[in-house]
Design a protein around this motif. Sequence first.
Motif, PDB file in Angstrom:
ATOM      1  N   GLU A  36     -28.417 -12.165  40.913  1.00  0.00           N
ATOM      2  CA  GLU A  36     -28.203 -10.716  41.038  1.00  0.00           C
ATOM      3  C   GLU A  36     -26.877 -10.415  41.738  1.00  0.00           C
ATOM      4  N   GLU A  39     -24.227 -10.582  39.312  1.00  0.00           N
ATOM      5  CA  GLU A  39     -24.167  -9.396  38.453  1.00  0.00           C
ATOM      6  C   GLU A  39     -23.379  -8.279  39.139  1.00  0.00           C
ATOM      7  N   GLU A  68     -27.542  -3.245  40.512  1.00  0.00           N
ATOM      8  CA  GLU A  68     -27.366  -4.671  40.818  1.00  0.00           C
ATOM      9  C   GLU A  68     -27.410  -4.926  42.331  1.00  0.00           C
TER      10      GLU A  68
HETATM   11 MG   LIG Z   1     -29.719  -7.311  37.796  1.00  0.00          MG
END
Ligand SMILES: [Mg+2]
Length: 117
Positions: A36, A39, A68
Amino acid sequence: MTQIERMADEVAQFCKERDWDQFHGPKDLAIGLVTEASEVLEKFRFLSESEALEVFQDSEKRTELEDEIADTLFFILRFAQRHKIDLEKSLTAKIAKSAAKYPIEKARGSNRKYDQL
Ligand SMILES: [Mg+2]
């Protein structure tokens, strides 16, 4: 209850309702956290410094970024909740360690690593 505890409870409840405890060992949560966070980084890939700042002015891009960041926070909270890490205590302890490594008189206005101050 602190704000962090309230947020961790919200995450725990979400996962409990979906029977996801079985998937949330430390390795999988660490993978989720870094995925994450990556991202978040992807939103700025190939952008100049000024273009990176423009992301916050574009409502669609800003929402994607907020999603995110929230995903990343979700995994931090979940990791801490599942493995009994007191985030407030950990952060306070780590800031104290960093303060010792980066004394204000040496570190102010510098982005050098502590061993190069
Ligand atoms: Mg994500």
